[in-house]
Write a protein that holds these residues in place. Structure first.
Motif, PDB file in Angstrom:
ATOM      1  N   VAL A 274      -0.466   2.974 -18.066  1.00 10.23           N
ATOM      2  CA  VAL A 274       0.314   1.802 -17.641  1.00 10.23           C
ATOM      3  C   VAL A 274       0.095   0.639 -18.603  1.00 10.23           C
ATOM      4  CG1 VAL A 274       0.523   0.043 -15.840  1.00 10.23           C
ATOM      5  CG2 VAL A 274       0.420   2.452 -15.208  1.00 10.23           C
ATOM      6  N   ALA A 275      -1.159   0.460 -19.036  1.00 10.03           N
ATOM      7  CA  ALA A 275      -1.457  -0.623 -19.981  1.00 10.03           C
ATOM      8  C   ALA A 275      -0.705  -0.435 -21.288  1.00 10.03           C
ATOM      9  CB  ALA A 275      -2.963  -0.676 -20.234  1.00 10.03           C
ATOM     10  N   LEU A 276      -0.667   0.788 -21.806  1.00 10.92           N
ATOM     11  CA  LEU A 276       0.051   1.043 -23.060  1.00 10.92           C
ATOM     12  C   LEU A 276       1.558   0.868 -22.875  1.00 10.92           C
ATOM     13  CD1 LEU A 276      -1.939   4.128 -24.391  1.00 10.92           C
ATOM     14  CD2 LEU A 276      -2.086   1.747 -25.145  1.00 10.92           C
ATOM     15  N   SER A 277       2.080   1.261 -21.722  1.00 11.50           N
ATOM     16  CA  SER A 277       3.501   1.049 -21.456  1.00 11.50           C
ATOM     17  C   SER A 277       3.817  -0.438 -21.374  1.00 11.50           C
ATOM     18  CB  SER A 277       3.901   1.747 -20.148  1.00 11.50           C
ATOM     19  OG  SER A 277       3.727   3.143 -20.240  1.00 11.50           O
ATOM     20  N   CYS A 278       2.932  -1.206 -20.730  1.00  7.20           N
ATOM     21  CA  CYS A 278       3.122  -2.655 -20.666  1.00  7.20           C
ATOM     22  C   CYS A 278       3.043  -3.277 -22.057  1.00  7.20           C
ATOM     23  CB  CYS A 278       2.068  -3.272 -19.750  1.00  7.20           C
ATOM     24  SG  CYS A 278       2.222  -2.826 -18.010  1.00  7.20           S
ATOM     25  N   PHE A 279       2.114  -2.787 -22.863  1.00  6.24           N
ATOM     26  CA  PHE A 279       1.972  -3.310 -24.221  1.00  6.24           C
ATOM     27  C   PHE A 279       3.227  -3.054 -25.046  1.00  6.24           C
ATOM     28  CE2 PHE A 279       0.779  -2.275 -28.663  1.00  6.24           C
ATOM     29  CZ  PHE A 279       0.414  -3.552 -29.073  1.00  6.24           C
ATOM     30  N   MET A 280       3.764  -1.846 -24.972  1.00  9.39           N
ATOM     31  CA  MET A 280       4.974  -1.530 -25.725  1.00  9.39           C
ATOM     32  C   MET A 280       6.170  -2.306 -25.198  1.00  9.39           C
ATOM     33  SD  MET A 280       4.115   0.430 -28.144  1.00  9.39           S
ATOM     34  CE  MET A 280       5.785   0.773 -28.686  1.00  9.39           C
ATOM     35  N   SER A 281       6.250  -2.488 -23.883  1.00  9.67           N
ATOM     36  CA  SER A 281       7.357  -3.261 -23.304  1.00  9.67           C
ATOM     37  C   SER A 281       7.314  -4.705 -23.782  1.00  9.67           C
ATOM     38  CB  SER A 281       7.293  -3.206 -21.778  1.00  9.67           C
ATOM     39  OG  SER A 281       7.449  -1.887 -21.305  1.00  9.67           O
ATOM     40  N   TYR A 282       6.118  -5.294 -23.821  1.00  5.43           N
ATOM     41  CA  TYR A 282       5.995  -6.674 -24.294  1.00  5.43           C
ATOM     42  C   TYR A 282       6.190  -6.760 -25.800  1.00  5.43           C
ATOM     43  CZ  TYR A 282       3.895 -11.116 -25.581  1.00  5.43           C
ATOM     44  OH  TYR A 282       3.664 -12.362 -26.117  1.00  5.43           O
ATOM     45  N   MET A 283       5.664  -5.798 -26.525  1.00  5.23           N
ATOM     46  CA  MET A 283       5.743  -5.808 -27.981  1.00  5.23           C
ATOM     47  C   MET A 283       7.196  -5.758 -28.457  1.00  5.23           C
ATOM     48  SD  MET A 283       4.178  -2.857 -30.471  1.00  5.23           S
ATOM     49  CE  MET A 283       4.960  -2.432 -32.022  1.00  5.23           C
ATOM     50  N   LEU A 284       7.987  -4.866 -27.891  1.00  2.00           N
ATOM     51  CA  LEU A 284       9.378  -4.696 -28.306  1.00  2.00           C
ATOM     52  C   LEU A 284      10.372  -5.365 -27.355  1.00  2.00           C
ATOM     53  CD1 LEU A 284       9.256  -0.946 -29.392  1.00  2.00           C
ATOM     54  CD2 LEU A 284       9.206  -2.971 -30.859  1.00  2.00           C
ATOM     55  N   GLN A 285       9.858  -6.097 -26.370  1.00  2.00           N
ATOM     56  CA  GLN A 285      10.706  -6.810 -25.406  1.00  2.00           C
ATOM     57  C   GLN A 285      11.707  -5.860 -24.743  1.00  2.00           C
ATOM     58  OE1 GLN A 285      11.572 -10.306 -28.289  1.00  2.00           O
ATOM     59  NE2 GLN A 285      11.661 -11.213 -26.261  1.00  2.00           N
ATOM     60  N   ILE A 286      11.174  -4.794 -24.190  1.00  2.00           N
ATOM     61  CA  ILE A 286      11.998  -3.786 -23.526  1.00  2.00           C
ATOM     62  C   ILE A 286      11.998  -4.066 -22.034  1.00  2.00           C
ATOM     63  CG2 ILE A 286      12.288  -1.329 -23.055  1.00  2.00           C
ATOM     64  CD1 ILE A 286      10.941  -0.769 -25.712  1.00  2.00           C
ATOM     65  N   GLY A 287      13.171  -4.270 -21.473  1.00  2.00           N
ATOM     66  CA  GLY A 287      13.301  -4.553 -20.053  1.00  2.00           C
ATOM     67  C   GLY A 287      13.973  -3.414 -19.305  1.00  2.00           C
ATOM     68  N   GLY A 288      14.434  -3.744 -18.094  1.00  2.00           N
ATOM     69  CA  GLY A 288      15.109  -2.748 -17.279  1.00  2.00           C
ATOM     70  C   GLY A 288      14.212  -1.625 -16.814  1.00  2.00           C
ATOM     71  N   ARG A 289      12.922  -1.915 -16.572  1.00  2.00           N
ATOM     72  CA  ARG A 289      11.987  -0.858 -16.190  1.00  2.00           C
ATOM     73  C   ARG A 289      12.044  -0.604 -14.687  1.00  2.00           C
ATOM     74  NH1 ARG A 289      11.828   2.475 -19.165  1.00  2.00           N
ATOM     75  NH2 ARG A 289      13.726   1.463 -19.798  1.00  2.00           N
ATOM     76  N   ALA A 290      13.167  -0.048 -14.235  1.00  2.00           N
ATOM     77  CA  ALA A 290      13.316   0.322 -12.832  1.00  2.00           C
ATOM     78  C   ALA A 290      12.445   1.536 -12.534  1.00  2.00           C
ATOM     79  CB  ALA A 290      14.785   0.610 -12.527  1.00  2.00           C
TER      80      ALA A 290
ATOM     81  N   ASN B 169       0.808  -1.224   0.000  1.00  2.00           N
ATOM     82  CA  ASN B 169       0.000   0.000   0.000  1.00  2.00           C
ATOM     83  C   ASN B 169       0.840   1.273   0.000  1.00  2.00           C
ATOM     84  OD1 ASN B 169      -2.585  -1.260   0.099  1.00  2.00           O
ATOM     85  ND2 ASN B 169      -2.269  -1.688   2.278  1.00  2.00           N
ATOM     86  N   ILE B 170       2.149   1.145  -0.194  1.00  2.00           N
ATOM     87  CA  ILE B 170       3.007   2.331  -0.145  1.00  2.00           C
ATOM     88  C   ILE B 170       2.637   3.304  -1.260  1.00  2.00           C
ATOM     89  CG2 ILE B 170       5.371   3.136  -0.471  1.00  2.00           C
ATOM     90  CD1 ILE B 170       6.341   0.742   1.040  1.00  2.00           C
ATOM     91  N   PHE B 171       2.533   2.808  -2.477  1.00  2.00           N
ATOM     92  CA  PHE B 171       2.193   3.683  -3.599  1.00  2.00           C
ATOM     93  C   PHE B 171       0.788   4.248  -3.444  1.00  2.00           C
ATOM     94  CE2 PHE B 171       0.708   4.428  -7.992  1.00  2.00           C
ATOM     95  CZ  PHE B 171       1.664   5.330  -8.392  1.00  2.00           C
ATOM     96  N   SER B 172      -0.148   3.452  -2.976  1.00  2.00           N
ATOM     97  CA  SER B 172      -1.523   3.927  -2.791  1.00  2.00           C
ATOM     98  C   SER B 172      -1.576   5.030  -1.746  1.00  2.00           C
ATOM     99  CB  SER B 172      -2.424   2.763  -2.375  1.00  2.00           C
ATOM    100  OG  SER B 172      -2.432   1.747  -3.362  1.00  2.00           O
ATOM    101  N   GLN B 173      -0.870   4.855  -0.638  1.00  2.00           N
ATOM    102  CA  GLN B 173      -0.862   5.885   0.401  1.00  2.00           C
ATOM    103  C   GLN B 173      -0.254   7.190  -0.120  1.00  2.00           C
ATOM    104  OE1 GLN B 173       1.211   4.128   3.700  1.00  2.00           O
ATOM    105  NE2 GLN B 173      -0.345   2.553   4.046  1.00  2.00           N
TER     106      GLN B 173
ATOM    107  N   LEU C 210       1.253  -1.442  -7.650  1.00  2.00           N
ATOM    108  CA  LEU C 210       0.346  -0.953  -8.677  1.00  2.00           C
ATOM    109  C   LEU C 210      -0.965  -1.725  -8.667  1.00  2.00           C
ATOM    110  CD1 LEU C 210       2.775  -0.364 -11.688  1.00  2.00           C
ATOM    111  CD2 LEU C 210       1.660   1.358 -10.263  1.00  2.00           C
ATOM    112  N   GLN C 211      -0.877  -3.021  -8.436  1.00  2.00           N
ATOM    113  CA  GLN C 211      -2.096  -3.831  -8.368  1.00  2.00           C
ATOM    114  C   GLN C 211      -2.984  -3.378  -7.214  1.00  2.00           C
ATOM    115  OE1 GLN C 211      -1.556  -7.887  -7.130  1.00  2.00           O
ATOM    116  NE2 GLN C 211      -3.346  -8.619  -8.260  1.00  2.00           N
ATOM    117  N   ALA C 212      -2.366  -3.072  -6.078  1.00  2.00           N
ATOM    118  CA  ALA C 212      -3.145  -2.610  -4.931  1.00  2.00           C
ATOM    119  C   ALA C 212      -3.761  -1.237  -5.187  1.00  2.00           C
ATOM    120  CB  ALA C 212      -2.262  -2.565  -3.687  1.00  2.00           C
ATOM    121  N   PHE C 213      -3.051  -0.386  -5.925  1.00  2.00           N
ATOM    122  CA  PHE C 213      -3.565   0.950  -6.216  1.00  2.00           C
ATOM    123  C   PHE C 213      -4.746   0.886  -7.178  1.00  2.00           C
ATOM    124  CE2 PHE C 213      -3.279   4.841  -8.905  1.00  2.00           C
ATOM    125  CZ  PHE C 213      -3.686   5.756  -7.943  1.00  2.00           C
ATOM    126  N   PHE C 214      -4.639   0.063  -8.207  1.00  2.00           N
ATOM    127  CA  PHE C 214      -5.715  -0.039  -9.193  1.00  2.00           C
ATOM    128  C   PHE C 214      -6.850  -0.951  -8.738  1.00  2.00           C
ATOM    129  CE2 PHE C 214      -2.087   0.844 -12.221  1.00  2.00           C
ATOM    130  CZ  PHE C 214      -2.466   2.159 -12.454  1.00  2.00           C
TER     131      PHE C 214
END
Length: 290
Positions: A96-112, A69-73, A154-158
């Motif tokens: 977030v969904a579009l960022s996830c889609f682009m990350s999966y589509m182009l296999q972009i990692g390192g999302r710190a 709940n850190i992000f939600s708080q 993020l799951q807890a926030f959404f």
């Protein structure tokens, strides 16, 4: 480096002009931790045992140190209450969904976390250092167990409604629109131009020890370069089709098994992104507990 800094500080202290100006390099006390003393690093444990140790450490961190709940708080403290919070959540979930889609589509990692920026007034997201990595053969390379960054905070926030209703549906709609019959040719040509420029740049910035392959200098066969571009484009298109509801629905028509959800491709990716066994294998600098 710290030893060198301390030597220089002693020299500064002995000289009249530098001592008068209080010149001194900051040298904090650092205690090195030698990973060679760890049985997992020295090879004394099996890969299965290492996974269990990492999972145990991850569970201890998420239960006793970092809650979900850190992000939600934080967001509830900085955002106005009322309808604005609901509107922000909806827009932020789509981003977030579009960022996830682009990350999966182009296999972009390192999302710190430090590479993901968002506006508190609009919920729009911008990601820094957002580009694919390539193996020595010029193909997209991805070495992470999670397909994109969608962590427990993020799951807890959404909430489950936001994840299953907004994020999953937005990713499915994005995939379906890209590979639709009217758009498939456009995305193919645009991806081809994208990978052409990417591979040209990649050929010049390869690490030391790996010979560069500058196309402009004629050191690579143009047909080989074209094949690398085509292979990357086809690979990306196949990944998009694997989660597109339209393509999954066509498979259901010819299948003999009971019908399944057309969103199952994205749902499986979300489950993989939220899996504790996958998150515990991520690098600590990725901060999987957040």
């Amino acid at each position: 480096m710290l030893q060198l800094f301390r030597v220089l500080n002693k020299m500064f202290d002995k000289h009249k002009e530098s001592r008068r100006r209080h010149l001194a390099i900051h040298t904090p006390i650092i205690i090195p931790v030698w990973s060679q003393l760890n049985q997992a690093v020295s090879g004394q444990l099996s890969p299965e045992a290492i996974v269990e140790l990492r999972l145990q450490a991850y569970n201890e961190i998420t239960k006793n140190i970092v809650n979900d709940n850190i992000f939600s708080q934080y967001m509830h403290k900085i955002l106005p209450t009322g309808n604005y919070l609901w509107t922000f959540k909806k827009q932020f979930a789509i981003q977030v969904a579009l960022s996830c889609f682009m990350s999966y589509m182009l296999q972009i990692g390192g999302r710190a976390p430090n590479k993901i920026l968002f506006a508190k007034n609009t919920g729009k997201i911008f990601q820094t250092d957002f580009h694919p990595a390539y193996d020595p053969n010029g193909m997209i390379e991805f070495n992470e167990l999670v397909p994109f960054r969608l962590t427990r905070n993020l799951q807890a926030f959404f909430s489950n409604f936001g994840v299953e209703g907004l994020i999953v549906s937005a990713m499915c709609s994005a995939a379906q629109s890209v590979v639709s019959p009217k758009q498939s040719q456009h995305i193919w040509h645009h991806l081809a131009m994208f990978f052409r420029d990417e591979l040209l740049s990649w050929s010049w910035r390869r690490p030391l020890g790996i010979p560069s392959v500058p196309v402009a200098a004629g050191m690579i066969n143009p047909s080989d370069f074209q094949q690398k571009v085509v292979n990357n484009v086809e690979h990306v298109i196949s990944r998009i089709k694997s989660i597109s509801p339209h393509c999954l629905a066509e498979e259901e028509e010819n299948a003999t098994e009971p019908p399944q959800s057309v969103q199952r491709g994205v749902t499986e990716l979300v489950e993989a992104a939220l899996s504790s066994r996958n998150l515990c294998m991520m690098d600590p600098t990725w901060h999987p507990w957040f």
